[in-house]
Design an enzyme around this catalytic site. Structure first.
Site, short mmCIF file in Angstrom:
data_model
loop_
_atom_site.label_atom_id
_atom_site.label_comp_id
_atom_site.label_asym_id
_atom_site.label_seq_id
_atom_site.Cartn_x
_atom_site.Cartn_y
_atom_site.Cartn_z
N LEU A 211 23.83 -38.76 -43.08
CA LEU A 211 23.17 -39.15 -44.23
C LEU A 211 22.46 -39.81 -44.86
CD1 LEU A 211 24.95 -36.28 -46.57
CD2 LEU A 211 23.74 -36.30 -45.39
N GLY B 10 31.13 -32.12 -40.02
CA GLY B 10 31.14 -31.76 -38.71
C GLY B 10 30.99 -30.76 -38.23
N SER B 11 30.76 -29.20 -38.58
CA SER B 11 31.08 -28.08 -38.06
C SER B 11 29.82 -28.04 -37.02
CB SER B 11 30.82 -26.74 -38.56
OG SER B 11 29.66 -26.82 -39.57
N ASN C 280 17.26 -34.77 -35.53
CA ASN C 280 18.07 -34.65 -36.77
C ASN C 280 18.09 -33.50 -36.54
OD1 ASN C 280 19.49 -34.73 -38.86
ND2 ASN C 280 17.70 -34.62 -40.28
N HIS D 51 18.07 -30.49 -39.35
CA HIS D 51 17.70 -30.32 -41.62
C HIS D 51 17.83 -28.84 -41.69
CE1 HIS D 51 16.61 -31.87 -45.35
NE2 HIS D 51 15.79 -30.79 -45.06
N ASP E 195 13.06 -36.99 -42.78
CA ASP E 195 12.41 -35.94 -42.47
C ASP E 195 11.22 -35.79 -42.25
OD1 ASP E 195 15.71 -34.62 -42.91
OD2 ASP E 195 14.79 -34.85 -45.57
N GLU F 18 22.10 -22.87 -36.93
CA GLU F 18 22.31 -23.58 -36.56
C GLU F 18 23.04 -24.23 -35.45
OE1 GLU F 18 22.00 -26.91 -40.30
OE2 GLU F 18 23.59 -26.32 -39.80
C1 GAR Z 1 24.43 -28.88 -41.67
O1 GAR Z 1 23.83 -28.16 -42.47
C2 GAR Z 1 23.22 -30.06 -41.99
O2 GAR Z 1 22.17 -29.37 -41.51
C3 GAR Z 1 22.92 -30.49 -42.55
O3 GAR Z 1 24.23 -30.71 -43.51
C4 GAR Z 1 24.59 -30.18 -43.26
C5 GAR Z 1 26.45 -30.76 -42.05
O4 GAR Z 1 27.06 -29.62 -41.36
N1 GAR Z 1 22.18 -31.41 -42.88
C6 GAR Z 1 20.82 -32.39 -44.03
O5 GAR Z 1 21.40 -31.73 -44.89
C7 GAR Z 1 20.71 -33.28 -43.64
N2 GAR Z 1 19.27 -33.83 -44.54
P1 GAR Z 1 28.71 -29.91 -41.11
O6 GAR Z 1 29.08 -30.91 -41.35
O7 GAR Z 1 29.70 -28.49 -41.84
O8 GAR Z 1 27.87 -29.87 -39.66
#
Ligand code: GAR
Length: 189
Positions: free
Chosen positions: A85, A12-13, A102, A104, A145, A174
């Protein structure tokens, strides 16, 4: 005032970065963090900022009387997937057409689809010898996606990169872009 919900499954960052960004913007309110993993760290992060949370299982996500009802009850205008996910079910995608986005961690349409998340994406990018990766922010439809892209940003893949070093570089993109793109997209509808 627009109400946002964040869906997340892991650390969840991004969710925390989004919560912090909108804490300074009275016109957008983060109503709740929805999470499908009972011990995900995103739940701790949300609590730190006094954002309500809701943990749910798959049948609840697919039951319009549960998660969709909760979203509508709280007058949620817009949904952000930040490391979520599971596929969003049709009852939610149809109620929120063009109102779910979303992020990605790669340059879609490459390296997307079922099973392509987090480190799996970065491993595949490195294994293919790509020189660039990045982020894609896109609308969500009923397929993993495949919704229309809204924004992309690129970063290099460097010699010697591991999935972790590449993930860190992609995460920086991000954090830099996702909140602003959410803000602009929410104000458009
Ligand atoms: C992020 O890098 C996001 O882009 C990816 O999961 C990570 C979550 O990081 N999402 C996917 O891969 C979706 N297909 P976080 O929990 O630290 O925000």
């Amino acid at each position: 005032m627009k109400n946002l919900a964040i869906f997340a499954s892991g650390s969840g960052s991004n969710a925390e970065n989004i919560i912090r960004y909108f804490a300074q913007k009275p016109e957008i309110c983060i109503k709740r963090v929805y999470c499908n993993v009972p011990d995900a760290y995103v739940l701790e992060r949300a609590k730190k900022y006094n954002v309500p949370t809701l943990v749910f299982n798959r049948p609840e996500l697919h039951n319009p009387e549960k998660i969709l009802h909760q979203l509508q009850e709280e007058k949620t205008d817009f949904i952000v997937l930040a490391g979520f996910l599971w596929l969003m079910p049709p009852c939610i995608t149809s109620a929120y057409t063009q109102r779910i986005i979303n992020i990605h961690p790669a340059l879609l349409p490459a390296y997307g689809g079922k099973g392509m998340f987090g480190h799996h994406v970065h491993e595949a990018v490195i294994a293919a010898g790509e020189k660039e990766s990045g982020i894609t922010i896109h609308y969500v439809n009923d397929h993993y996606d495949e919704g229309a892209p809204i924004f992309q940003a690129k970063c290099p893949v460097l010699p010697g990169d591991t999935p972790d070093t590449l993930a860190a570089r992609v995460h920086e993109l991000e954090y830099q872009y996702f909140p602003e793109v959410i803000e602009k997209t929410v104000h458009k509808f």
